[in-house]
Design a protein around this motif. Structure first.
Motif, PDB file in Angstrom:
ATOM      1  N   GLY A  53      58.370  70.156  26.113  1.00 29.39           N
ATOM      2  CA  GLY A  53      58.287  69.028  25.201  1.00 29.39           C
ATOM      3  C   GLY A  53      58.253  67.693  25.926  1.00 29.39           C
ATOM      4  O   GLY A  53      58.321  67.614  27.148  1.00 29.39           O
ATOM      5  N   LEU A  54      58.150  66.618  25.160  1.00 25.00           N
ATOM      6  CA  LEU A  54      57.998  65.281  25.716  1.00 25.00           C
ATOM      7  C   LEU A  54      59.319  64.671  26.176  1.00 25.00           C
ATOM      8  O   LEU A  54      59.322  63.789  27.038  1.00 25.00           O
ATOM      9  N   PHE A  55      60.415  65.117  25.622  1.00 30.41           N
ATOM     10  CA  PHE A  55      61.694  64.461  25.875  1.00 30.41           C
ATOM     11  C   PHE A  55      62.517  65.267  26.873  1.00 30.41           C
ATOM     12  O   PHE A  55      62.608  66.492  26.773  1.00 30.41           O
ATOM     13  N   PRO A  56      63.152  64.612  27.827  1.00 34.16           N
ATOM     14  CA  PRO A  56      64.005  65.324  28.793  1.00 34.16           C
ATOM     15  C   PRO A  56      65.350  65.695  28.181  1.00 34.16           C
ATOM     16  O   PRO A  56      65.804  65.071  27.213  1.00 34.16           O
ATOM     17  N   VAL A  57      65.973  66.707  28.757  1.00 34.65           N
ATOM     18  CA  VAL A  57      67.300  67.113  28.308  1.00 34.65           C
ATOM     19  C   VAL A  57      68.290  65.995  28.608  1.00 34.65           C
ATOM     20  O   VAL A  57      68.236  65.382  29.680  1.00 34.65           O
ATOM     21  N   PRO A  58      69.198  65.679  27.701  1.00 34.41           N
ATOM     22  CA  PRO A  58      70.131  64.566  27.933  1.00 34.41           C
ATOM     23  C   PRO A  58      71.105  64.877  29.063  1.00 34.41           C
ATOM     24  O   PRO A  58      71.333  66.030  29.424  1.00 34.41           O
ATOM     25  N   ASP A  59      71.677  63.831  29.608  1.00 37.73           N
ATOM     26  CA  ASP A  59      72.700  63.999  30.640  1.00 37.73           C
ATOM     27  C   ASP A  59      73.944  64.647  30.040  1.00 37.73           C
ATOM     28  O   ASP A  59      74.211  64.539  28.838  1.00 37.73           O
ATOM     29  N   ASP A  60      74.705  65.323  30.900  1.00 40.36           N
ATOM     30  CA  ASP A  60      75.927  65.963  30.439  1.00 40.36           C
ATOM     31  C   ASP A  60      76.895  64.945  29.853  1.00 40.36           C
ATOM     32  O   ASP A  60      77.018  63.821  30.347  1.00 40.36           O
ATOM     33  N   LYS A  61      77.575  65.355  28.784  1.00 33.63           N
ATOM     34  CA  LYS A  61      78.597  64.521  28.162  1.00 33.63           C
ATOM     35  C   LYS A  61      79.856  65.364  28.003  1.00 33.63           C
ATOM     36  O   LYS A  61      79.798  66.495  27.516  1.00 33.63           O
ATOM     37  N   THR A  62      80.980  64.844  28.412  1.00 35.34           N
ATOM     38  CA  THR A  62      82.247  65.565  28.368  1.00 35.34           C
ATOM     39  C   THR A  62      83.104  65.069  27.212  1.00 35.34           C
ATOM     40  O   THR A  62      83.305  63.854  27.054  1.00 35.34           O
ATOM     41  N   PHE A  63      83.576  66.002  26.408  1.00 32.83           N
ATOM     42  CA  PHE A  63      84.449  65.683  25.280  1.00 32.83           C
ATOM     43  C   PHE A  63      85.849  66.220  25.576  1.00 32.83           C
ATOM     44  O   PHE A  63      86.012  67.391  25.918  1.00 32.83           O
ATOM     45  N   ASN A  64      86.843  65.370  25.438  1.00 27.91           N
ATOM     46  CA  ASN A  64      88.236  65.782  25.595  1.00 27.91           C
ATOM     47  C   ASN A  64      88.743  66.359  24.276  1.00 27.91           C
ATOM     48  O   ASN A  64      88.670  65.704  23.235  1.00 27.91           O
ATOM     49  N   LEU A  65      89.229  67.585  24.329  1.00 33.57           N
ATOM     50  CA  LEU A  65      89.671  68.279  23.134  1.00 33.57           C
ATOM     51  C   LEU A  65      91.137  67.960  22.833  1.00 33.57           C
ATOM     52  O   LEU A  65      91.929  67.718  23.742  1.00 33.57           O
TER      53      LEU A  65
END
Length: 255
Positions: A53-65
């Motif tokens: 596809g045209l769009f790149p995969v987003p950068d990793d994002k970390t969520f604190n649980l």
């Protein structure tokens, strides 16, 4: 007289172009955020697809649980599908359906599929397990409808497999999520999703699976809680029975 700074400048045109630039960037951002699950794309063989596809995969994002459960990072390898599934193509080309090569209800494929969720119980807002046996909560009782405890459980082939010994409740939602059945012949205890059980006056009917399938229902390790992974496996097992419990269910139906 001197010319004003914006004397020959079209502010309306600038505003319009700024809006279109902002709108394009917004679409780009939203589309990338939408690709945090299911990407990068793979073909039927599990290899990376040639057209990503045209769009790149987003950068990793970390969520604190919350409640001390660490963190989770997306996209990551944690979102990958389970490898080496026991399924085979029915034809050489892409797009054809797969068929199971083993016991589909135990292998977790097709309608019996489950996701490798975290092997921890779901928590409420106070950090306590949401789904617990009613016997562990003295403040809960059946206020409406028929109490199924003590009733025999009848499978899809009309054979009695055990007796309802308890009900598992979603405490914050105040709903019954599972019925606990004590299998005959010391088969142990299994959970039945409330959505697949029908409570009658004299028995509880579970149409999706047969008597021979009940010992194979995935067990929950704790007597007082059930994990997210265990729930998914249990749900998948009963769901798979709708198709795989007998060969007759896999045949086409003619109206």
């Amino acid at each position: 007289m001197t010319e004003p700074f914006f004397g020959n400048f079209d502010l309306a045109s600038l505003s319009l172009w700024l809006f279109w630039v902002f709108f394009a960037l917004l679409i780009f951002y939203i589309q990338r955020e939408n690709m945090r699950e299911g990407y990068p794309l793979q073909d039927d063989d599990g290899k990376l697809s040639a057209n990503q596809g045209l769009f790149p995969v987003p950068d990793d994002k970390t969520f604190n649980l919350p409640h001390g459960r660490g963190s989770v990072t997306v996209p990551s390898d944690q979102n990958a599908e389970r490898p080496n599934l026991p399924m085979a193509k029915t034809a050489a080309g892409n797009g054809f359906p797969f068929e199971p090569t083993g016991n589909p209800m135990l292998d977790g494929v097709g309608p019996a599929s489950w996701v490798a969720r975290r092997d921890v119980p779901e928590l409420d807002g106070h950090g306590h397990p949401k789904i617990v046996p009613m016997s562990a909560r003295q403040s809960f009782h059946v206020s409406a409808g028929r109490d199924p405890r003590g009733l025999p459980v009848m499978a899809g082939d009309n054979e009695v497999v055990g007796t309802i010994s308890d009900m598992w409740i979603d405490e914050p939602e105040q709903l019954i999520r599972y019925l606990e059945v004590d299998l005959i012949n010391e088969g142990g205890k299994r959970l039945i999703p409330m959505t697949v059980a029908r409570v009658h006056k004299s028995h509880v009917k579970v149409r999706l699976i047969f008597a021979k399938h009940f010992p194979g229902v995935p067990q929950h390790a704790s007597l007082r809680q059930v994990t997210l992974l265990e729930e998914d496996k249990i749900m998948g097992y009963y769901g798979g029975g709708m198709l795989y419990a007998s060969e007759a269910r896999q045949a086409p139906l003619l109206g």
